[in-house]
Design an enzyme around this catalytic site. Structure first.
Site, PDB file in Angstrom:
ATOM      1  N   LYS A   9      -1.997  -2.435   7.271  1.00  0.00           N
ATOM      2  CA  LYS A   9      -3.293  -1.969   7.733  1.00  0.00           C
ATOM      3  C   LYS A   9      -3.782  -2.827   8.887  1.00  0.00           C
ATOM      4  O   LYS A   9      -3.599  -4.043   8.882  1.00  0.00           O
ATOM      5  CB  LYS A   9      -4.286  -2.036   6.566  1.00  0.00           C
ATOM      6  CG  LYS A   9      -5.635  -1.402   6.833  1.00  0.00           C
ATOM      7  CD  LYS A   9      -6.476  -1.453   5.572  1.00  0.00           C
ATOM      8  CE  LYS A   9      -7.831  -0.823   5.783  1.00  0.00           C
ATOM      9  NZ  LYS A   9      -8.661  -0.884   4.550  1.00  0.00           N
TER      10      LYS A   9
ATOM     11  N   ARG B 115       0.866  -1.173   0.000  1.00  0.00           N
ATOM     12  CA  ARG B 115       0.000   0.000   0.000  1.00  0.00           C
ATOM     13  C   ARG B 115       0.904   1.223   0.000  1.00  0.00           C
ATOM     14  O   ARG B 115       2.047   1.176   0.456  1.00  0.00           O
ATOM     15  CB  ARG B 115      -0.902   0.024   1.235  1.00  0.00           C
ATOM     16  CG  ARG B 115      -1.840  -1.168   1.365  1.00  0.00           C
ATOM     17  CD  ARG B 115      -2.640  -1.074   2.651  1.00  0.00           C
ATOM     18  NE  ARG B 115      -3.571  -2.189   2.780  1.00  0.00           N
ATOM     19  CZ  ARG B 115      -3.275  -3.346   3.381  1.00  0.00           C
ATOM     20  NH1 ARG B 115      -2.054  -3.520   3.897  1.00  0.00           N
ATOM     21  NH2 ARG B 115      -4.173  -4.310   3.464  1.00  0.00           N
TER      22      ARG B 115
ATOM     23  N   HIS C 224      -2.225   2.388  -5.975  1.00  0.00           N
ATOM     24  CA  HIS C 224      -2.833   1.113  -5.602  1.00  0.00           C
ATOM     25  C   HIS C 224      -2.900   0.147  -6.775  1.00  0.00           C
ATOM     26  O   HIS C 224      -3.011  -1.068  -6.573  1.00  0.00           O
ATOM     27  CB  HIS C 224      -4.241   1.342  -5.036  1.00  0.00           C
ATOM     28  CG  HIS C 224      -4.621   0.346  -3.984  1.00  0.00           C
ATOM     29  ND1 HIS C 224      -4.041   0.311  -2.729  1.00  0.00           N
ATOM     30  CD2 HIS C 224      -5.517  -0.674  -4.000  1.00  0.00           C
ATOM     31  CE1 HIS C 224      -4.563  -0.666  -2.020  1.00  0.00           C
ATOM     32  NE2 HIS C 224      -5.448  -1.291  -2.766  1.00  0.00           N
TER      33      HIS C 224
ATOM     34  N   TYR D 176      -9.652 -10.650  -7.082  1.00  0.00           N
ATOM     35  CA  TYR D 176      -8.706 -10.946  -8.157  1.00  0.00           C
ATOM     36  C   TYR D 176      -9.079 -12.198  -8.919  1.00  0.00           C
ATOM     37  O   TYR D 176      -8.633 -12.394 -10.050  1.00  0.00           O
ATOM     38  CB  TYR D 176      -7.291 -11.063  -7.581  1.00  0.00           C
ATOM     39  CG  TYR D 176      -6.847  -9.813  -6.863  1.00  0.00           C
ATOM     40  CD1 TYR D 176      -6.636  -8.624  -7.562  1.00  0.00           C
ATOM     41  CD2 TYR D 176      -6.683  -9.797  -5.486  1.00  0.00           C
ATOM     42  CE1 TYR D 176      -6.257  -7.472  -6.908  1.00  0.00           C
ATOM     43  CE2 TYR D 176      -6.301  -8.640  -4.820  1.00  0.00           C
ATOM     44  CZ  TYR D 176      -6.096  -7.478  -5.536  1.00  0.00           C
ATOM     45  OH  TYR D 176      -5.724  -6.332  -4.888  1.00  0.00           O
TER      46      TYR D 176
ATOM     47  N   HIS E 212      -3.641  -9.408   3.715  1.00  0.00           N
ATOM     48  CA  HIS E 212      -5.085  -9.349   3.935  1.00  0.00           C
ATOM     49  C   HIS E 212      -5.462 -10.142   5.179  1.00  0.00           C
ATOM     50  O   HIS E 212      -4.927 -11.233   5.417  1.00  0.00           O
ATOM     51  CB  HIS E 212      -5.844  -9.906   2.731  1.00  0.00           C
ATOM     52  CG  HIS E 212      -5.884  -8.971   1.565  1.00  0.00           C
ATOM     53  ND1 HIS E 212      -6.240  -9.353   0.293  1.00  0.00           N
ATOM     54  CD2 HIS E 212      -5.603  -7.644   1.478  1.00  0.00           C
ATOM     55  CE1 HIS E 212      -6.181  -8.315  -0.518  1.00  0.00           C
ATOM     56  NE2 HIS E 212      -5.808  -7.268   0.172  1.00  0.00           N
TER      57      HIS E 212
END
Length: 333
Positions: free
Chosen positions: A184, A159, A256, A291, A282
């Site tokens: 994140k 990111r 991104h 995806y 993730h």
């Protein structure tokens, strides 16, 4: 009536950073949302921002504010929903600290998010990616920096906040073979680097100015590279790369998109969405399933696993339809 200002200040300056350990990016986004909301409410109610009361921010005003974001500021439904999330977070905070505002808090919590479309994510083909990586001028210091940023952003699927927040101590020394990423949700991961990525990273570190700032990537002033700074440099190199590869000119390439490109290429190489989720950091494979919708190899595997139904040739023999019977009689004449 309950003054808005002290509760809003305590939420942003104490509760979010201290109790919730929210990142500075989250706090900045929430603060910007309320900057817009307070300005809108003050203008609508014709009062000074410091004089606003919490009870005045009822569901009707919040809905008008959200509509204003889409119509006047031309925000997308996704941005609208993000602003609503910030507002709901504040009113959840108020439920336990301002009982007199419980009724208005419940009204705001009942506002639904707007349903949004789920378009296919944008990504670069390998030819487009190579043209982008080759675009920076490796004969200049800034070119070496940009080249390292682009390579690292793609190779690790970072990111933009992870890239600009990378610090010197997060790099595995002396071989530069790994990086330690704080992602994140405060999730950490250690990623290995290709030798090619190590080489371009080493090229930048050899010419990096010797300053007190510990972030890996610096701007021209010797301070930490910002999100907007990287986006601007990316736009410059996309323009350069569009000359040998014109298809890039028709794509909206944001920072991104490099992360999406890494995910798509990793999925094509491994065929395992769980590995993609692990690489990108993730929390759930659900976030990675977007995806699968753009990877044709996955869909071909589905076709190969099944057999196509047979199609029987049609015939009009024995048809009783009056139009067909008339046509058959005319054909016999």
């Amino acid at each position: 009536m309950t003054d808005l200002a002290p509760h809003l200040s305590a939420w942003l300056l104490e509760y979010l950073p201290r109790d919730r350990r929210a990142s500075r990016h989250t706090i900045g986004s929430y603060a910007h949302c309320f900057q817009l909301l307070v300005g809108f409410a003050a203008q609508r109610l014709k009062v000074r921002p410091s004089g606003l009361q919490i009870e005045q921010l009822d569901a009707e005003l919040i809905l008008d504010f959200l509509d204003d974001l889409e119509t006047v500021r031309a925000n997308t439904p996704r941005t609208r929903n993000a602003r609503l999330t910030a507002i709901k977070s504040f009113f959840r905070y108020l439920e336990y600290r301002a009982p007199t505002c419980l009724d208005v808090a419940m009204q705001v919590q009942a506002i639904p998010s707007k349903r949004i479309e789920q378009p296919l994510v944008d990504y670069l083909t390998r030819i487009e990616l190579q043209a982008l990586l080759d675009a920076p001028d490796r004969r200049s210091v800034l070119g070496l920096r940009d080249r390292a940023m682009l390579h690292l952003a793609y190779a690790c699927g970072l990111r933009v906040s992870e890239l600009t927040g990378l610090r010197l101590e997060d790099i595995g020394h002396p071989d530069l073979d790994t990086i330690h990423v704080f992602g994140k949700g405060r999730r950490e991961r250690v990623l290995p680097l290709w030798k090619e990525t190590q080489a371009v990273l080493r090229g930048w570190l050899n010419v990096r100015p010797d300053v007190e700032e510990r972030t890996v990537f610096l701007n021209a002033r010797g301070t930490a590279m910002t999100r907007h700074g990287f986006a601007n440099r990316l736009a410059v190199h996309i323009k350069t790369a569009s000359q040998p590869v014109p298809s890039l000119a028709n794509k909206r390439v944001t920072p991104h998109v490099l992360r999406h490109t890494c995910a798509v290429h990793t999925l094509e190489a491994t065929g395992d969405v769980r590995r993609v989720a692990l690489w990108l950091g993730h929390a759930s494979v659900t976030s990675t399933e977007i995806y699968l919708r753009i990877d044709p190899t996955e869909k071909l595997d589905i076709l190969d696993a099944r057999s196509a139904p047979t199609i029987k040739k049609g015939s009009f023999t024995g048809a009783t339809d009056r139009v067909l019977a008339t046509l058959a009689a005319a054909n016999a004449v």
